[in-house]
Enzyme design. Structure first.
Site, PDB file in Angstrom:
ATOM      1  N   SER A 186      27.103  60.458  66.997  1.00 32.02           N
ATOM      2  CA  SER A 186      28.368  60.876  67.534  1.00 32.02           C
ATOM      3  C   SER A 186      29.558  59.623  67.438  1.00 32.02           C
ATOM      4  O   SER A 186      30.592  59.947  67.370  1.00 32.02           O
ATOM      5  CB  SER A 186      28.212  60.886  69.318  1.00 32.02           C
ATOM      6  N   HIS A 214      26.022  67.343  69.402  1.00 29.98           N
ATOM      7  CA  HIS A 214      27.262  67.425  68.573  1.00 29.98           C
ATOM      8  C   HIS A 214      27.069  68.396  67.331  1.00 29.98           C
ATOM      9  O   HIS A 214      28.109  68.296  66.533  1.00 29.98           O
ATOM     10  CB  HIS A 214      27.554  65.860  68.284  1.00 29.98           C
ATOM     11  N   LYS A 245      30.007  69.998  75.446  1.00 28.65           N
ATOM     12  CA  LYS A 245      30.506  69.924  74.158  1.00 28.65           C
ATOM     13  C   LYS A 245      31.045  71.283  73.722  1.00 28.65           C
ATOM     14  O   LYS A 245      31.829  71.758  74.250  1.00 28.65           O
ATOM     15  CB  LYS A 245      29.741  69.151  72.998  1.00 28.65           C
TER      16      LYS A 245
END
Length: 400
Positions: A186, A214, A245
């Site tokens: 990340s 991610h 996310k």
């Protein structure tokens, strides 16, 4: 009396020294109103959002919002209980069914946060006498899961297949071993060589967990992450992910094909002893996940955004965390914390929000500005972002 806060004195001093320069506190931003996945009002000014992890822009999707409102009306604001008691509603099961369909796996387990998913799964399956072998740049939740389970931690150099193999070969052959990897890291936005790492892990008798927080929704043909993109989905024992996310809400999960997986619902403490997600949250998550199954056009546009921004920033003279764009994250390396904070503030004054990241969260003690692109950023917005970076960078002296 010993002041238990004294251990934080160096950090307190660092913060005071930074604020004494006159820079705005970069860790206390308030968004007065969020207009869309890509725009908010910050300090009374319309601001482009480039630091929210809202990769697929699902936070304002009409179907997602409608599902949340409907569940709120039908089931109320919360469950007031654990999943193993009164906290499993129909929506929780539907959310897990959506995850199983999305990943084409047999089992799915939803947690209240992504952090708790890592904390729970790692601490439960790797305990005293077992070994967790992890990338030294792993997320804090991974390290905390190791500590909670009391497993032996064996770290290896970031994304180094040979280093991983050497560590594995030094461990007792009969010991329980779990290799924990991330699809996308990340801070720098770089991807792991999962295919090679999983191969050496299996050759040395280890199970494999991959955190795809991610990469879910964006990377891979169906948005299943780096494991899908590299053709190793069938070799992964556990995939961890988050709803905060690409899914656009809050929560975490683990999916697996392990035949004994369901026993975790009775022995995983961060699952058993935590109140379950509100019904409105799991309804938005399930709806979003099902829509992400058909998000190929959005994925393609996000890749174009990433390539355009990465090339544009490099052409302007900024130092980036990767040579080529590898994900929706683009890290802009700063000379030091003070310059990084000045650049962050200059961008905010230009109407652009990014994340300022500093040690110890960052690798190699670097300070960086982390840019998280969204599939809802228009091509015009990406152009505006580059213009704002250029003006702020010249004003602060980061570029010439």
């Amino acid at each position: 009396m010993t002041d238990l806060f004294s251990k934080f004195d160096p950090l307190i001093q660092q913060r005071e020294d930074l604020l004494a320069t006159g820079v705005t506190d970069p860790f206390s931003l308030v968004m007065e109103r969020v207009v869309s996945p890509t725009v908010a009002i910050c300090n009374g000014r319309e601001t482009i959002l480039l630091g929210t992890y809202n990769y697929m822009g699902m936070t304002f999707d009409e179907d997602v919002i409608a599902a949340g409102k409907d569940a709120l009306d039908k089931f109320g604001s919360g469950t007031t209980g654990s999943r193993v008691l009164n906290g499993t509603y129909q929506g929780h099961k539907e959310c897990e069914e959506a995850l199983k369909e999305f990943y084409a796996m047999d089992h799915a387990m939803v947690f209240s946060t992504g952090y708790q998913a890592n904390l729970g799964i790692i601490s439960t399956i790797a305990g005293k006498g077992d070994y967790v072998i992890l990338d030294i740049d792993s997320h804090a939740s991974i390290y905390d899961g190791c500590a909670m389970g009391n497993a032996e931690i064996v770290a290896f150099r970031h994304n180094d297949v040979e280093a991983l193999e050497k560590r594995l070969k030094r461990l007792p052959p009969e010991a329980g071993k779990l290799v924990v990897l991330e699809g996308v890291y990340s801070m720098l936005g770089d991807i792991a060589p999962l295919k090679e790492m999983i191969r050496v892990s299996k050759e040395n008798g280890a199970m494999v967990l991959v955190d795809e927080a991610h990469s879910m929704g964006f990377i891979g043909e169906h948005g299943r992450g780096v494991a899908e993109a590299q053709g190793v989905m069938d070799d992964v024992d556990f995939i961890i992910g988050t709803f905060s996310k690409s899914v656009g809400t809050v929560g975490g999960f683990c999916v697996s094909n392990h035949p004994k997986f369901e026993i975790l619902r009775l022995v995983c403490r961060p699952y058993v002893f935590t109140a379950s997600l509100p019904p409105s949250v799991v309804a938005t998550a399930a709806t979003s996940i099902r829509k992400l199954m058909h998000g190929s056009n959005k994925r393609a546009h996000l890749w174009e955004n990433s390539k355009t921004l990465h090339k544009g920033l490099r052409d302007l003279g900024f130092t980036l965390g990767t040579e080529e764009p590898q994900s929706a994250i683009i890290a802009v390396i700063m000379p030091d914390l003070e310059k990084g904070a000045m650049m962050w503030e200059a961008l905010l004054e230009e109407g652009l929000y990014v994340n300022l990241a500093r040690p110890p969260a960052t690798p190699a003690g670097m300070t960086l500005l982390r840019c998280s692109l969204c599939a809802e950023h228009s091509s015009e917005q990406v152009g505006e972002i580059l213009g704002r970076f250029e003006r702020a960078g010249k004003r602060v002296g980061i570029i010439g």
